[in-house]
Design an enzyme around this catalytic site. Sequence first.
Site, PDB file in Angstrom:
ATOM      1  N   HIS B 321      -2.601   1.644  -7.632  1.00 59.48           N
ATOM      2  CA  HIS B 321      -2.437   3.057  -7.277  1.00 59.48           C
ATOM      3  C   HIS B 321      -1.169   3.303  -6.462  1.00 59.48           C
ATOM      4  O   HIS B 321      -0.570   4.373  -6.553  1.00 59.48           O
ATOM      5  CB  HIS B 321      -3.651   3.549  -6.496  1.00 59.48           C
ATOM      6  CG  HIS B 321      -4.840   3.824  -7.362  1.00 59.48           C
ATOM      7  ND1 HIS B 321      -5.727   2.850  -7.725  1.00 59.48           N
ATOM      8  CD2 HIS B 321      -5.271   4.957  -7.968  1.00 59.48           C
ATOM      9  CE1 HIS B 321      -6.666   3.372  -8.499  1.00 59.48           C
ATOM     10  NE2 HIS B 321      -6.403   4.654  -8.679  1.00 59.48           N
ATOM     11  N   GLY B 322      -0.791   2.335  -5.654  1.00 59.68           N
ATOM     12  CA  GLY B 322       0.417   2.544  -4.868  1.00 59.68           C
ATOM     13  C   GLY B 322       0.737   1.323  -4.045  1.00 59.68           C
ATOM     14  O   GLY B 322      -0.157   0.589  -3.637  1.00 59.68           O
TER      15      GLY B 322
END
Lengths: 333, 506
Positions: B321-322
Amino acid sequence: MKSFAKKLLIFLTPAVIAVVLFFAFEPYDYFGLKHNSQYLSKPLSTMREVIRDHPANIILGDSQMANLNTGYIEELTGTRYTMLGFGGSRVGECIDLFWFAAEHTHLEKVVFGVNFYSSGGPMDQGRIPSLVPKAENPFRFISGANYWLQSIDEAKRLTVNCLAGISGHAEWITEPEDPTTFDHIGVPDERGAVYRKDLEEYSDLLLSVIGTDGSFHIEDETMNALGEVIDYCNANGIEIIFVFPPMQESVFDLVTEPYGIDDDLIRYKQYLSERATVYDLCYKNAFTVNEDNFYDGLHLAGEQKKTFAELIFTDIDSDYVVKLVNGGENYDH
Amino acid sequence: MIINSAGYLLFLAVVSVAYYKFPLKYQNHILLIANAAFYLLSAPGFFLLIAATTIVSFLFGRLLRSGGKNRTLLFVLSLVLVLGPLLFYKYLGFFSDMVRSLFSLVNIRIGGLERSFILPLGISFYTLQTVGYLADVYRGKTEPENDLILYSVSVSFFPQIISGPIGRFADLRKQYGSERKLDYSEITAGLRRFLIGALRKVVIADGLGVIVSPIFADLHRYSSGTILAGVLLYGIQLYCDFAGYSDMAIGSARVLGIRLTENFFSPYHSSDMGEFWKRWHISLSAWFRDYVYIPAGGSRKGTVRKYLNIMLVFILSGLWHGASINFVIWGVINGVYRIFGDLFSAAGKKLFPGSGMRGNPATRALANIKVFLLFDLSLIFFRANSLPDARYIFWILYKERIQIPLVLKEVIDLAGSGIPADVKSIYYALYFVGIAAALIICAAMDIRINKAWKADPKIRTCDPLATVNTRPRWLLYWTMELLVLFFYILALTLQNGVASFIYGGF
């Protein structure tokens, strides 16, 4: 295919109806179908009018100029002027409107109202450039949520008026304010009684905006921008007249003199009068001393708006206006 | 170009007309042109990267078939090449920061690479899809593709390029390899699905974003109650944003005769976190299951290994996701939920005796609320701009008493910021009634989806509006259409353009 297309059309019907209703109630008369422009002291309305009607003669300025009735001016002169002035406009916005008009119509005459209040400080509030795409493109206009909200508000007002008419409750009825009416003598209070604005209070209000630290000046940038407008008009055979509308004596005494703005005003008038025609009504005289001529320190009351129009748009000889024609003259007021 | 814009609808219409006008054998060519046009219009600077990834994975897929003894080496090389850009753009800064931090512990300063790279559009999604394809070919689960055009279309399909759903090549090949005939019932179903997505995204997600985004952008400005409201609303915003995107992607694909895999099955109706992860971002969960969890041993090598594998999957999911410690913590929290849920499932069933499929509505609702709150709690790390921000949220919620009138005032002020005073009352009425109406419609649709899923957890798709009677269905269409129109215009004005998708940034 036919069935699908039919379903698609049925599906889109509410959106189409919404758009039709939006244009029916939008308060800017975008397509000029409602003929209610006398109520519309709004730059978007007037910009649309420029695109639609291609006016040759325009009036620019803030509320001091916007209070002029173009219908009365037409009666006086036999010439139609389009009002591009609007309440609260800065001189930079007037300049932007001038360039907008110059781009969209063949101009013949420009009456450009200026004063210390709209000309001092920062030149522009940047509203006009953001309105240009909305004036030029209906899709940009229709994609503005605030216009939708105003349209719904207008529909609500008309519905309430309609219901008031049916039920006989005349007190529910509201009308939009007409900025050019001549019946503004004072401010109505909560009970409807009209009282005169306190001129000292009004001066305090002006000072609360411009400040009392002596930093409020008419900048060279502003004058240079007006110089470009004058140069363009001279090069294209457009007659341009700068008007300094009258101010009540109290504004001189409490605002412009004590805070050094008078010197700026003289320099301003000097700069413009050397390059263009200037009609100066902004100095102490019997007219500006008389409180009864004014609604507040900057705006004229009642019939005096007519007088203002006559002083500018006719050749009437008066002590209340100094006309410095065709530039090159030395300002000595 | 963004999928929730009028421009995209026009693009889809033009592509659809061309797609069905041309002979069937050219459909993939048309799609490939459309995909290229979409990518060039959206992120022209990274077009060559997706083209290169596609060609490299296609070529390695073929090499893997005839690789002989070197197949493993080829597979590793292909992974390095395909994953390389993702690691470079997304994680280089993160890992160089970590290395810098480690060296700084022993007082060694090293100059690291700056981390301000723009993430190429869709890289997290198409990279996983191509890795999945290469892994399937390597494991012999699928045959390598011989048709470069068909393969390219499957990697770069424009409705799913921004945020998935992450497709499986074996599924997609069947569809792209067969004729797609013009079927108006499919187009209608696709548009209906698109409308549902637009309602979720444009009305609810973007509508709530007006309140949520400023809160997380400047936490210190708001009271604890408002921050709590922001945290709770973010749980709804994130779901509607991503599920809305998935609906629009699936709907667009269906207009073109392609069935994409489902990404959500009403996840907030789950009874526990295990079930939740079977219903939330399904295509990603399934990808991690098939390409990380099972190859790592799954549950076959004992309980400890199983839980380690679960934690590995969630940490990787967080990192996917990041590239920040916040997402790692979010992954760990959800891993812990999952492991604890598994360990104490028997105790959980005692605590919520009716929380299963047969439970009574009250206990089911309690279980749903539990799932929402647990997930929402983890989202504090997911949404907060930094670790100190996340810590501050917990601190302020613990420290400061909630004052309801202040919360209402701050939330109302946030909702109406940027609206002129003269039309504010009308705006508030439309805004709050609009969002409430959209939430009710979406909740009703999710109840239908939930019922369908409960009846058959292997269900492939669900069209919650298809079975509604004609008149109420059209009433719903029109209501949804007007709500989307108003909130779309609102977004154009308040945000100076339509809002991008939260998952588009991953």
